[in-house]
Design a protein around this motif. Structure first.
Motif, short mmCIF file in Angstrom:
data_model
loop_
_atom_site.label_atom_id
_atom_site.label_comp_id
_atom_site.label_asym_id
_atom_site.label_seq_id
_atom_site.Cartn_x
_atom_site.Cartn_y
_atom_site.Cartn_z
N GLN A 1 2.95 3.37 4.64
CA GLN A 1 1.69 2.62 4.66
C GLN A 1 0.47 3.56 4.77
O GLN A 1 -0.65 3.09 4.90
CB GLN A 1 1.69 1.65 5.85
CG GLN A 1 2.78 0.60 5.79
CD GLN A 1 2.96 -0.11 7.12
OE1 GLN A 1 2.20 0.08 8.06
NE2 GLN A 1 3.99 -0.94 7.21
N ASN B 1 -0.03 -3.52 1.12
CA ASN B 1 -0.10 -2.06 1.18
C ASN B 1 1.12 -1.46 0.50
O ASN B 1 1.00 -0.60 -0.39
CB ASN B 1 -0.20 -1.65 2.65
CG ASN B 1 -0.24 -0.15 2.89
OD1 ASN B 1 0.47 0.61 2.25
ND2 ASN B 1 -1.05 0.27 3.85
N THR C 1 -4.65 -2.27 6.84
CA THR C 1 -3.50 -1.94 7.69
C THR C 1 -3.97 -1.10 8.87
O THR C 1 -3.56 -1.33 10.02
CB THR C 1 -2.43 -1.20 6.89
OG1 THR C 1 -2.03 -2.00 5.77
CG2 THR C 1 -1.20 -0.92 7.75
N ALA D 1 0.28 -5.40 5.41
CA ALA D 1 1.15 -4.24 5.21
C ALA D 1 2.03 -4.43 3.98
O ALA D 1 2.33 -3.47 3.26
CB ALA D 1 2.01 -4.01 6.46
#
Length: 232
Positions: free
Chosen positions: A176, A115, A137, A112
């Protein structure tokens, strides 16, 4: 008394969530990572990886000198063992908690985090990197959603440090590029965890410390331009 060296990031929120749940007395020492305060020599003596959070326990269990810790997962485990809560005593429950704590530390958090970087902060869009980390993710969200699909309320059945570790990394799901409605069991857990009074208090403390974005034009080089010399 505990001194928490903290900034308003997912890894920082993990520890305030624990401290509020356990109702332990603590003092926040802000470390503004967007202004380079994580490279101060006095902080590096506590956290040699120049990352928040870090913790100093001035009254460790054995009654010795103050104990300094870095790495959010290690801090959560230390605190759980200190207070005898938020990690099961039986071998199966304890290891379920540890597996999901390490899953967050080795998977959800790093993926994440990448991301966040490529979706929001990279100076030039890199479609391959964006696609890779958004998809990874999503895969990780799916792993947790499936785990929660058997009706359990929390990751290791009882509320634990595994939940505290994972929750702050789900909070920025929109950034995200994740849709919680695609993960109904995770979404229910997310609402359940977010509505806990201690979670609400932890995020209220965050708002007292900082309301500004961590990454701005001034902080990009500080946050993303680190080399080996920064750890000196």
């Amino acid at each position: 008394m505990l001194d928490l060296y903290y900034w308003t990031t997912p890894n920082g929120h993990k520890v305030t969530m624990f401290l509020e749940e356990a109702e332990l007395p603590y003092r926040i020492v802000p470390v503004n990572i967007s202004r380079g305060e994580q490279f101060a020599p006095e902080f590096l003596r506590i956290a040699p990886n120049n990352r928040i959070p870090a913790l100093i326990d001035h009254a460790p269990a054995e009654g010795s000198a103050p104990l300094a810790l870095f790495e959010s997962g290690a801090i959560l485990l230390y605190l759980a063992e200190k207070v005898g809560r938020f990690i099961a005593n039986d071998i199966r429950g304890r290891n379920m908690t540890l597996q999901w704590l390490f899953w967050q530390m080795g998977g959800l958090g790093p993926m994440a985090g990448q991301n966040h970087h490529f979706v929001q902060y990279a100076p030039d869009p890199l479609p391959y990197a964006i696609d890779r980390y958004v998809r990874e993710t999503s895969r990780l969200y799916g792993v947790l959603d499936k785990h929660l699909s058997d009706g359990r309320e929390y990751i290791a059945d009882a509320y634990s440090i595994a939940d505290m570790a994972c929750y702050p990394w789900i909070v920025p799901h929109e950034r995200q590029r994740q849709r919680l409605e695609e993960f109904p069991h995770l979404a229910a857990w997310y609402e359940r965890t977010g509505s806990r009074p201690a979670t609400i208090r932890a995020y209220a403390r965050a708002r007292e410390i900082n309301m500004a974005p961590t990454v701005d034009a001034q902080s990009r080089t500080i946050l993303f331009g680190q080399g080996s010399q920064k750890a000196a």
